[in-house]
Design a protein around this motif. Structure first.
Motif, mmCIF file in Angstrom:
data_model
loop_
_atom_site.group_PDB
_atom_site.id
_atom_site.type_symbol
_atom_site.label_atom_id
_atom_site.label_comp_id
_atom_site.label_asym_id
_atom_site.label_seq_id
_atom_site.Cartn_x
_atom_site.Cartn_y
_atom_site.Cartn_z
ATOM 1 N N THR A 161 0.841 -1.210 0.000
ATOM 2 C CA THR A 161 0.000 0.000 0.000
ATOM 3 C C THR A 161 0.870 1.252 0.000
ATOM 4 O OG1 THR A 161 -1.705 -1.235 1.183
ATOM 5 C CG2 THR A 161 -1.902 1.157 1.212
ATOM 6 N N THR A 180 1.993 1.634 -3.648
ATOM 7 C CA THR A 180 0.974 2.149 -4.583
ATOM 8 C C THR A 180 0.660 3.617 -4.265
ATOM 9 O OG1 THR A 180 -0.864 1.274 -3.249
ATOM 10 C CG2 THR A 180 -0.071 -0.128 -5.031
ATOM 11 N N ASN A 181 0.683 3.975 -2.982
ATOM 12 C CA ASN A 181 0.502 5.387 -2.602
ATOM 13 C C ASN A 181 1.604 6.272 -3.183
ATOM 14 O OD1 ASN A 181 -1.791 4.863 -1.160
ATOM 15 N ND2 ASN A 181 -0.773 4.825 0.849
ATOM 16 N N TYR A 211 3.665 3.493 -7.468
ATOM 17 C CA TYR A 211 4.118 2.243 -8.088
ATOM 18 C C TYR A 211 2.937 1.319 -8.369
ATOM 19 C CZ TYR A 211 8.767 3.768 -6.706
ATOM 20 O OH TYR A 211 9.919 4.476 -6.565
ATOM 21 N N LYS A 212 3.143 0.412 -9.338
ATOM 22 C CA LYS A 212 2.179 -0.662 -9.581
ATOM 23 C C LYS A 212 2.795 -1.947 -9.039
ATOM 24 C CE LYS A 212 -0.524 -1.085 -13.110
ATOM 25 N NZ LYS A 212 -0.900 -1.409 -14.513
ATOM 26 N N LEU A 218 -4.621 -4.154 0.074
ATOM 27 C CA LEU A 218 -3.961 -4.381 -1.217
ATOM 28 C C LEU A 218 -4.872 -5.110 -2.203
ATOM 29 C CD1 LEU A 218 -1.151 -3.386 -1.884
ATOM 30 C CD2 LEU A 218 -0.278 -5.681 -1.461
ATOM 31 N N ASP A 264 -6.913 -2.689 -4.021
ATOM 32 C CA ASP A 264 -6.151 -1.584 -4.610
ATOM 33 C C ASP A 264 -6.072 -1.760 -6.132
ATOM 34 O OD1 ASP A 264 -4.078 0.196 -5.372
ATOM 35 O OD2 ASP A 264 -3.192 0.043 -3.361
ATOM 36 N N ASN A 293 -4.086 -0.510 -8.165
ATOM 37 C CA ASN A 293 -2.701 -0.559 -8.640
ATOM 38 C C ASN A 293 -1.930 -1.758 -8.099
ATOM 39 O OD1 ASN A 293 -2.573 1.695 -10.398
ATOM 40 N ND2 ASN A 293 -2.793 2.994 -8.569
ATOM 41 N N ALA A 294 -2.675 -2.701 -7.533
ATOM 42 C CA ALA A 294 -2.031 -3.936 -7.042
ATOM 43 C C ALA A 294 -2.674 -5.137 -7.716
ATOM 44 C CB ALA A 294 -2.167 -4.038 -5.534
ATOM 45 N N TYR A 351 3.526 -3.685 -14.162
ATOM 46 C CA TYR A 351 3.805 -3.720 -12.715
ATOM 47 C C TYR A 351 5.306 -3.539 -12.537
ATOM 48 C CZ TYR A 351 -1.009 -4.958 -12.318
ATOM 49 O OH TYR A 351 -2.372 -4.910 -12.407
#
Lengths: 338, 338
Positions: A82, A85-86, A89-90, A117, A120, A122-123, A153
């Motif tokens: 987390t 991604t914050n 990043y992926k 996650l 999320d 982006n996860a 990713y």
């Protein structure tokens, strides 16, 4: 009909390649299913997809994460992922569990394990492929890493689960390896597998919070003492121990700083690329040798002779050298008769 | 003529077997020469000799000895071996040196290295066989151990020499493994090979004499701290560190007491016999697999394809899985054509 057109064998290689490049999660998941399949026509299709994606530039970092039992690996990955991604990043989270017989079923498990996650956007979380053997799981995970990278990713977290030699296998497919431990270095080290302490690039003493804070700092010092006496895994890098609290989310930024520092240093020294090339070469040799063993030990003559010879050797009736010659002759003579 | 009748091919298997059982050193040396030969007719003769001797009761203890550079291994073995012969034992000293290209020539070297032991009628010293590869040296040394035991030597000291993975190979052929170190645990451990600290059953800090005595005691304490955090190699045994002085011959009796204690404990728990059986089984598998590799990697198709595929993989032009399939198909298709 809707159900029918979604079936894997209906989707072409080109569809999947295009979908992956465009970051389509459904297509990515379908390609991974092909990679994980044991059917030979799926294997060929999967190889074609990977070949199409091979030329893509790759700027990801692959991070292996392992931990002693109870170290709070899931909570840590949830917090760490987390945080990433914050920060834009992926993140893909893959698991390696040589003992896993489940495939899709454990997705539910992962949703509970990594609450934030798993929601999320982006996860991307994928449970361990069920492989029957470590070689199978290893191939599938390596190719899944590759597909995730092609899908954009750029931080790949590979966690080891279950029993067995998963840590050594994951070490050979990642750039950076993180070992999560608890307080009480002495007791923990005694129960860890042989050689594990020589794998990590960073040791993180988790649960450094509340009443546990002092003990965690003592453990950090103990681990740093031990690490001083051991070899660092990565050339030119000194492995050390830090404290963190996944629950309170402290120490996470420092961990990421260490990893970024590692990436800069090893890329400057070319160690980063050297290790990746060496991992590929080693993997080729491992795959070939595993298959060679399999053909040999599955051969009817060997299956019949081996237990008899083993017993004779232990009883002191036969020499090892003569027995080995015996087995090899049986294999290669029969092989001629194919 | 005298020279002629002594030639190896003139001496029968029965002569050699009888000579060995009667403790004839010349016959023992000749049988070892057969074991060390790379000629296939010598191999067969050697196997026959070993088979004749297989049933013999064996009450020896096999001790591996390794050391950091400058630890004084030769002086230690000279002192330790002499202590043992003084106490009624018959001692054989064998060396494993994967880098050795010399065979008989190094006997002179051993005479200088172990001055007292080389003149001792109850000691038998044999330099490392030249084998070209570790597998060859390993087979020859194992069979030489066996011949020495048949000739009545009841303490077998196997020392590792030269560079390479000799320590791991020797660990797999002995009951007890002794690591000789110097003062300065931290610096030494950093230069030791990975995993070496998890091999020994006893660590001996040598040169614990004169001005060095205090430093040796500090090193002993440091090594004991490290050992506490590592796994002991032998089930049910706790590896620890002692000090000794090979030059002043202090600490030698305590080392022997530890080894005797080890023998009693592991024989009572059956670990001693289990380990020996497991070593035989493992050796069979190693021999077979090494030969299998050799046939594979020496195959003309593989020799031609492998470097091309490796390059393509590193360049990102080919997948590892597809390359492995390629190699295996080439090997097994061609194998059919033999």
């Amino acid at each position: 009909m809707t159900k029918y057109i979604k079936k894997i064998h209906e989707v072409t290689v080109d569809d999947l390649v295009e979908g992956i490049v465009n970051g389509n999660r459904v297509m990515l998941a379908q390609a991974i299913t092909l990679v994980e399949s044991n059917a030979s026509r799926h294997f060929e299709k999967a190889q074609k997809i990977i070949e199409h994606l091979l030329q893509k530039e790759n700027t990801s970092i692959r991070i292996g994460i392992t931990g002693v039992p109870g170290a709070g690996k899931s909570t840590f990955i949830d917090a760490f992922g987390t945080y990433l991604t914050n920060n834009g990043y992926k993140v893909a989270v893959l698991a390696v569990d040589p003992s896993s017989q489940v495939s899709k079923g454990s997705i539910m498990g992962d949703k509970t394990r990594m609450e934030r996650l798993s929601k999320d956007p982006n996860a991307f979380i994928r449970p361990s492929p069920s492989g029957g053997n470590l070689g199978g799981v290893s191939r599938k995970t390596r190719e899944t890493i590759f597909l995730c990278e092609a899908a954009g990713y750029n931080v790949i977290l590979v966690e080891t689960m279950g029993v067995g030699q998963g840590e050594f296998v994951v070490r050979d497919m990642v750039d950076f390896f993180l070992l999560l431990v608890l307080t009480g270095a002495g007791d923990e080290l005694q129960t860890m597998k042989k050689g594990i302490m020589e794998l990590p690039d960073l040791v993180v003493v988790n649960k450094a919070d509340g009443d546990n804070l002092h003990k965690a700092n003592v453990a950090k010092r103990d681990y740093n003492t031990i690490l001083h006496f051991l070899h660092s895994y990565t050339k030119g890098w000194t492995t050390r121990a830090l404290t963190a609290s996944a629950v309170q989310e402290t120490g996470i930024d420092e961990i990421w700083k260490v990893i970024q520092d590692f990436e800069i240093k090893t890329k400057t020294s070319s160690v980063f690329d050297q290790v990746r090339s060496e991992q590929q070469r080693k993997w080729l040799y491992t795959l070939v040798e595993q298959e060679l063993y399999k053909v040999f030990y599955d051969h009817p003559s060997i299956k019949q002779k081996l237990p008899i010879l083993e017993e004779a050797i232990v009883k002191g009736e036969k020499t090892v050298s003569a027995s080995a010659v015996n087995l090899l002759e049986a294999f290669f003579n029969k092989a001629k008769e194919f």
